[in-house]
Design a protein around this motif. Sequence first.
Motif, PDB file in Angstrom:
ATOM      1  N   MET A 151       0.838  -1.190   0.000  1.00  5.26           N
ATOM      2  CA  MET A 151       0.000   0.000   0.000  1.00  5.26           C
ATOM      3  C   MET A 151       0.874   1.241   0.000  1.00  5.26           C
ATOM      4  O   MET A 151       1.894   1.280   0.690  1.00  5.26           O
ATOM      5  N   SER A 152       0.477   2.269  -0.760  1.00  3.74           N
ATOM      6  CA  SER A 152       1.255   3.495  -0.849  1.00  3.74           C
ATOM      7  C   SER A 152       1.377   4.170   0.506  1.00  3.74           C
ATOM      8  O   SER A 152       0.463   4.113   1.346  1.00  3.74           O
ATOM      9  N   ASP A 153       2.494   4.864   0.702  1.00  7.30           N
ATOM     10  CA  ASP A 153       2.750   5.534   1.973  1.00  7.30           C
ATOM     11  C   ASP A 153       1.670   6.555   2.300  1.00  7.30           C
ATOM     12  O   ASP A 153       1.230   6.662   3.450  1.00  7.30           O
ATOM     13  N   HIS A 154       1.208   7.312   1.277  1.00  3.72           N
ATOM     14  CA  HIS A 154       0.214   8.348   1.576  1.00  3.72           C
ATOM     15  C   HIS A 154      -1.118   7.741   2.011  1.00  3.72           C
ATOM     16  O   HIS A 154      -1.853   8.354   2.784  1.00  3.72           O
ATOM     17  N   ARG A 155      -1.424   6.530   1.555  1.00 10.51           N
ATOM     18  CA  ARG A 155      -2.658   5.876   1.966  1.00 10.51           C
ATOM     19  C   ARG A 155      -2.594   5.470   3.440  1.00 10.51           C
ATOM     20  O   ARG A 155      -3.549   5.655   4.198  1.00 10.51           O
ATOM     21  N   ILE A 156      -1.466   4.913   3.825  1.00  8.11           N
ATOM     22  CA  ILE A 156      -1.278   4.519   5.223  1.00  8.11           C
ATOM     23  C   ILE A 156      -1.311   5.750   6.131  1.00  8.11           C
ATOM     24  O   ILE A 156      -1.970   5.746   7.182  1.00  8.11           O
ATOM     25  N   ARG A 157      -0.601   6.808   5.731  1.00  5.43           N
ATOM     26  CA  ARG A 157      -0.581   8.041   6.526  1.00  5.43           C
ATOM     27  C   ARG A 157      -1.985   8.619   6.670  1.00  5.43           C
ATOM     28  O   ARG A 157      -2.372   9.084   7.751  1.00  5.43           O
ATOM     29  N   PHE A 158      -2.737   8.574   5.586  1.00  6.85           N
ATOM     30  CA  PHE A 158      -4.091   9.114   5.627  1.00  6.85           C
ATOM     31  C   PHE A 158      -4.980   8.321   6.585  1.00  6.85           C
ATOM     32  O   PHE A 158      -5.722   8.905   7.397  1.00  6.85           O
ATOM     33  N   LEU A 159      -4.938   7.005   6.518  1.00  8.80           N
ATOM     34  CA  LEU A 159      -5.781   6.190   7.382  1.00  8.80           C
ATOM     35  C   LEU A 159      -5.400   6.360   8.853  1.00  8.80           C
ATOM     36  O   LEU A 159      -6.279   6.442   9.721  1.00  8.80           O
ATOM     37  N   ARG A 160      -4.116   6.425   9.131  1.00  8.50           N
ATOM     38  CA  ARG A 160      -3.679   6.666  10.512  1.00  8.50           C
ATOM     39  C   ARG A 160      -4.145   8.033  10.996  1.00  8.50           C
ATOM     40  O   ARG A 160      -4.593   8.186  12.138  1.00  8.50           O
ATOM     41  N   LEU A 161      -4.046   9.038  10.118  1.00  9.62           N
ATOM     42  CA  LEU A 161      -4.481  10.390  10.464  1.00  9.62           C
ATOM     43  C   LEU A 161      -5.987  10.425  10.702  1.00  9.62           C
ATOM     44  O   LEU A 161      -6.464  11.050  11.664  1.00  9.62           O
ATOM     45  N   ALA A 162      -6.755   9.752   9.847  1.00  6.68           N
ATOM     46  CA  ALA A 162      -8.213   9.731   9.991  1.00  6.68           C
ATOM     47  C   ALA A 162      -8.627   9.081  11.311  1.00  6.68           C
ATOM     48  O   ALA A 162      -9.572   9.531  11.962  1.00  6.68           O
ATOM     49  N   LEU A 163      -7.920   8.040  11.713  1.00  5.02           N
ATOM     50  CA  LEU A 163      -8.203   7.403  12.998  1.00  5.02           C
ATOM     51  C   LEU A 163      -7.861   8.335  14.156  1.00  5.02           C
ATOM     52  O   LEU A 163      -8.632   8.465  15.115  1.00  5.02           O
ATOM     53  N   ARG A 164      -6.721   8.995  14.042  1.00  3.58           N
ATOM     54  CA  ARG A 164      -6.289   9.896  15.116  1.00  3.58           C
ATOM     55  C   ARG A 164      -7.247  11.075  15.272  1.00  3.58           C
ATOM     56  O   ARG A 164      -7.508  11.531  16.393  1.00  3.58           O
ATOM     57  N   ALA A 165      -7.756  11.577  14.146  1.00  2.00           N
ATOM     58  CA  ALA A 165      -8.675  12.714  14.181  1.00  2.00           C
ATOM     59  C   ALA A 165     -10.105  12.293  14.488  1.00  2.00           C
ATOM     60  O   ALA A 165     -10.982  13.151  14.635  1.00  2.00           O
ATOM     61  N   GLN A 166     -10.345  10.985  14.585  1.00  2.00           N
ATOM     62  CA  GLN A 166     -11.682  10.415  14.747  1.00  2.00           C
ATOM     63  C   GLN A 166     -12.593  10.786  13.577  1.00  2.00           C
ATOM     64  O   GLN A 166     -13.820  10.881  13.714  1.00  2.00           O
ATOM     65  N   ALA A 167     -11.974  10.998  12.418  1.00  2.00           N
ATOM     66  CA  ALA A 167     -12.739  11.201  11.191  1.00  2.00           C
ATOM     67  C   ALA A 167     -13.224   9.857  10.654  1.00  2.00           C
ATOM     68  O   ALA A 167     -14.201   9.798   9.904  1.00  2.00           O
ATOM     69  N   LEU A 168     -12.543   8.802  11.026  1.00  2.00           N
ATOM     70  CA  LEU A 168     -12.910   7.445  10.635  1.00  2.00           C
ATOM     71  C   LEU A 168     -13.314   6.694  11.889  1.00  2.00           C
ATOM     72  O   LEU A 168     -12.513   6.522  12.815  1.00  2.00           O
ATOM     73  N   ARG A 169     -14.590   6.276  11.924  1.00  2.00           N
ATOM     74  CA  ARG A 169     -15.130   5.627  13.110  1.00  2.00           C
ATOM     75  C   ARG A 169     -15.763   4.293  12.730  1.00  2.00           C
ATOM     76  O   ARG A 169     -16.143   4.076  11.575  1.00  2.00           O
ATOM     77  N   PHE A 170     -15.883   3.425  13.725  1.00  2.00           N
ATOM     78  CA  PHE A 170     -16.411   2.079  13.488  1.00  2.00           C
ATOM     79  C   PHE A 170     -17.576   1.805  14.431  1.00  2.00           C
ATOM     80  O   PHE A 170     -17.622   2.293  15.554  1.00  2.00           O
ATOM     81  N   GLY A 171     -18.532   1.028  13.942  1.00  2.00           N
ATOM     82  CA  GLY A 171     -19.736   0.715  14.715  1.00  2.00           C
ATOM     83  C   GLY A 171     -20.852   0.358  13.751  1.00  2.00           C
ATOM     84  O   GLY A 171     -20.630  -0.387  12.800  1.00  2.00           O
ATOM     85  N   GLU A 172     -22.037   0.891  13.973  1.00  2.00           N
ATOM     86  CA  GLU A 172     -23.164   0.716  13.062  1.00  2.00           C
ATOM     87  C   GLU A 172     -23.711   2.091  12.701  1.00  2.00           C
ATOM     88  O   GLU A 172     -24.174   2.823  13.569  1.00  2.00           O
TER      89      GLU A 172
END
Length: 219
Positions: A1-22
Amino acid sequence: MSDHRIRFLRLALRAQALRFGEFTLKSGRVSPYFFNAGRFDRGALLAELAACYADAVEAAGLAFDLLFGPAYKGIPLATALACEFARRGRDLPLAFNRKEAKAHGEGGVLIGAPLAGRRVLVVDDVITAGTAIREALGLIRDGGGAPAGIVIALDRQERASDDDPRSAAQAVAAAHGIPVVAVAGLADLLAFAGESAELVPHRDALRAYRERWGCAADL
């Protein structure tokens, strides 16, 4: 996976822009994850996000000379990306639109640099039904610009309906004959979940959702 994709997903998790549940989407589907770009609500977060966008755009090799941010979320995203490109030595003009035309002052719905004769890159967070993007592309053409592509943060990579196997991003790209570039997609999120201990509990739900709603072919 490209570096920018990994950085983006980690950033989204840290910012709570990406959340999990229903989460019940506008489509009525119940999704095991939800992305909200509005959670990139600090300068440092936006700067990191813009760097991910810029890397994705450069990796795609898009040719453009103006950035356009559709109201509302596209405005700060395009602005942050313009600042990031300036930091990298490329000073790009920037424009965006109002939701409603202004009847006084300079009037109109467009703000910023003129579009005429320019190749325009649209910057937004996601493409769902594609309505906002179609409106933006219409404004760009009406202003004399030529849409050169669209860059979004996350492509959910799910089909629009049971009758249309394409994702919303694929449908927009085909309808307008321009590339759609995503910083990351559901396929990247699944790959990332396979490597992240934090996301292991959500991996099966993500896989099941993709099997049920995934588009015919990923971008």
